[in-house]
Design a protein around this motif. Structure first.
Motif, mmCIF file in Angstrom:
data_model
loop_
_atom_site.group_PDB
_atom_site.id
_atom_site.type_symbol
_atom_site.label_atom_id
_atom_site.label_comp_id
_atom_site.label_asym_id
_atom_site.label_seq_id
_atom_site.Cartn_x
_atom_site.Cartn_y
_atom_site.Cartn_z
ATOM 1 N N SER A 22 0.841 -1.179 0.000
ATOM 2 C CA SER A 22 0.000 0.000 0.000
ATOM 3 C C SER A 22 0.885 1.241 0.000
ATOM 4 N N ASP A 23 0.580 2.158 -0.917
ATOM 5 C CA ASP A 23 1.384 3.360 -1.098
ATOM 6 C C ASP A 23 0.528 4.596 -0.873
ATOM 7 N N LEU A 24 1.085 5.563 -0.166
ATOM 8 C CA LEU A 24 0.408 6.820 0.108
ATOM 9 C C LEU A 24 1.161 7.934 -0.600
ATOM 10 N N PHE A 25 0.446 8.676 -1.440
ATOM 11 C CA PHE A 25 1.010 9.837 -2.118
ATOM 12 C C PHE A 25 0.478 11.078 -1.421
ATOM 13 N N HIS A 70 -0.375 -2.635 -6.467
ATOM 14 C CA HIS A 70 -0.348 -1.917 -5.196
ATOM 15 C C HIS A 70 -1.681 -1.213 -4.975
ATOM 16 N N ASP A 71 -2.037 -1.047 -3.712
ATOM 17 C CA ASP A 71 -3.147 -0.170 -3.344
ATOM 18 C C ASP A 71 -2.565 1.221 -3.176
ATOM 19 N N VAL A 72 -3.204 2.201 -3.787
ATOM 20 C CA VAL A 72 -2.688 3.565 -3.750
ATOM 21 C C VAL A 72 -3.751 4.492 -3.180
ATOM 22 N N CYS A 73 -3.335 5.337 -2.225
ATOM 23 C CA CYS A 73 -4.219 6.380 -1.720
ATOM 24 C C CYS A 73 -3.464 7.707 -1.765
ATOM 25 N N TRP A 74 -4.189 8.783 -1.573
ATOM 26 C CA TRP A 74 -3.633 10.105 -1.794
ATOM 27 C C TRP A 74 -4.169 11.091 -0.772
ATOM 28 N N ILE A 75 -3.273 11.932 -0.230
ATOM 29 C CA ILE A 75 -3.656 13.019 0.674
ATOM 30 C C ILE A 75 -3.305 14.332 -0.003
ATOM 31 N N THR A 76 -4.250 15.250 -0.010
ATOM 32 C CA THR A 76 -3.997 16.594 -0.495
ATOM 33 C C THR A 76 -4.681 17.589 0.425
ATOM 34 N N ARG A 77 -4.102 18.759 0.545
ATOM 35 C CA ARG A 77 -4.755 19.813 1.317
ATOM 36 C C ARG A 77 -5.644 20.659 0.415
ATOM 37 N N GLU A 136 -5.984 11.778 12.616
ATOM 38 C CA GLU A 136 -6.530 11.520 11.274
ATOM 39 C C GLU A 136 -5.473 10.894 10.375
ATOM 40 N N PHE A 137 -4.271 11.451 10.427
ATOM 41 C CA PHE A 137 -3.175 10.940 9.607
ATOM 42 C C PHE A 137 -2.861 9.489 9.976
ATOM 43 N N ASN A 138 -2.776 9.206 11.271
ATOM 44 C CA ASN A 138 -2.496 7.834 11.718
ATOM 45 C C ASN A 138 -3.597 6.865 11.311
ATOM 46 N N ARG A 139 -4.841 7.313 11.358
ATOM 47 C CA ARG A 139 -5.951 6.468 10.913
ATOM 48 C C ARG A 139 -5.791 6.086 9.440
ATOM 49 N N ILE A 140 -5.365 7.046 8.623
ATOM 50 C CA ILE A 140 -5.136 6.772 7.198
ATOM 51 C C ILE A 140 -4.005 5.764 7.031
ATOM 52 N N LEU A 141 -2.905 5.982 7.738
ATOM 53 C CA LEU A 141 -1.762 5.060 7.650
ATOM 54 C C LEU A 141 -2.173 3.641 8.027
ATOM 55 N N HIS A 142 -2.835 3.501 9.164
ATOM 56 C CA HIS A 142 -3.170 2.170 9.680
ATOM 57 C C HIS A 142 -4.309 1.508 8.909
ATOM 58 N N SER A 143 -5.343 2.255 8.563
ATOM 59 C CA SER A 143 -6.481 1.637 7.856
ATOM 60 C C SER A 143 -6.103 1.196 6.447
ATOM 61 N N ASN A 144 -5.085 1.831 5.861
ATOM 62 C CA ASN A 144 -4.628 1.446 4.524
ATOM 63 C C ASN A 144 -3.363 0.589 4.563
ATOM 64 N N SER A 145 -2.867 0.274 5.751
ATOM 65 C CA SER A 145 -1.623 -0.494 5.922
ATOM 66 C C SER A 145 -0.515 0.064 5.029
ATOM 67 N N VAL A 146 -0.308 1.365 5.107
ATOM 68 C CA VAL A 146 0.657 2.058 4.248
ATOM 69 C C VAL A 146 2.072 1.557 4.528
ATOM 70 N N GLU A 147 2.769 1.224 3.454
ATOM 71 C CA GLU A 147 4.151 0.768 3.551
ATOM 72 C C GLU A 147 5.140 1.780 2.975
ATOM 73 N N ASN A 148 4.697 2.545 1.969
ATOM 74 C CA ASN A 148 5.569 3.508 1.299
ATOM 75 C C ASN A 148 4.839 4.841 1.184
ATOM 76 N N VAL A 149 5.570 5.928 1.466
ATOM 77 C CA VAL A 149 5.002 7.262 1.343
ATOM 78 C C VAL A 149 5.807 8.030 0.297
ATOM 79 N N PHE A 150 5.094 8.665 -0.627
ATOM 80 C CA PHE A 150 5.694 9.477 -1.683
ATOM 81 C C PHE A 150 5.229 10.916 -1.472
#
Length: 169
Positions: A2-5, A25-32, A56-70
């Motif tokens: 799982s990757d977080l952009f 990969h599962d990909v999710c994205w955070i934007t302001r 909120e940020f930790n919930r995103i990391l854990h619920s998506n099992s994020v392994e890599n952050v871009f």
């Protein structure tokens, strides 16, 4: 995987995310940014906007099992598109690094700019780029976080340089 952009739309991020999706990969994205669209209307990942707290940020990391952050920084590399009045998404970098310091990642990737290596360029924008790299490196060393810094050339900038080397081609 799982990757977080994190950041606004970015050509480098778009191509990397598309590749990750093709590889399964599962990909999710955070934007302001409240309403900016992603790089692809077919994007199947989750989009999170305007994160206000570490919880909120930790919930995103854990619920998506994020392994890599871009972390995308097109707002620095593509200054001519946005002008100088806009608040930079990359101002979010210190907050993100602080949130990630206690989270176990496979990698943190900072999409930086080749201008960080141009010792003859002394502008506030290049100082900010260099500062971002130093911050990522410092968090990496201090908290044993695997950090990769990719120095990319501008794609849309009016200041396209012909001496950017192979990566510009």
């Amino acid at each position: 995987m799982s990757d977080l952009f994190i950041g606004e739309w970015d050509c480098a991020g778009a191509h990397t995310a598309d590749r990750m999706i093709r590889e399964g990969h599962d990909v999710c994205w955070i934007t302001r940014h409240p309403d900016r669209t992603l790089w692809s209307s077919q994007f199947k990942g989750k989009i999170y906007r305007d994160i206000h707290s570490k919880d909120e940020f930790n919930r995103i990391l854990h619920s998506n099992s994020v392994e890599n952050v871009f972390f995308m920084t097109a707002d620095n590399r593509e200054r001519s598109l946005y002008g100088t009045q806009r608040q930079s998404e990359s101002d979010f970098l210190p907050i993100v690094m602080e949130y990630l310091k206690d989270y176990q990642l496979n990698s943190f990737v900072l999409f930086s700019s080749i201008e960080a290596d141009a010792v003859s360029i002394h502008t506030p924008a290049t100082a900010k780029i260099r500062n971002q790299e130093q911050m990522a490196e410092a968090y990496g060393k201090t908290y044993e976080m695997p950090v990769l810094i990719l120095r990319l050339p501008p794609v849309y900038s009016a200041r396209m340089r012909s001496d950017d080397g192979y990566i510009a081609w």
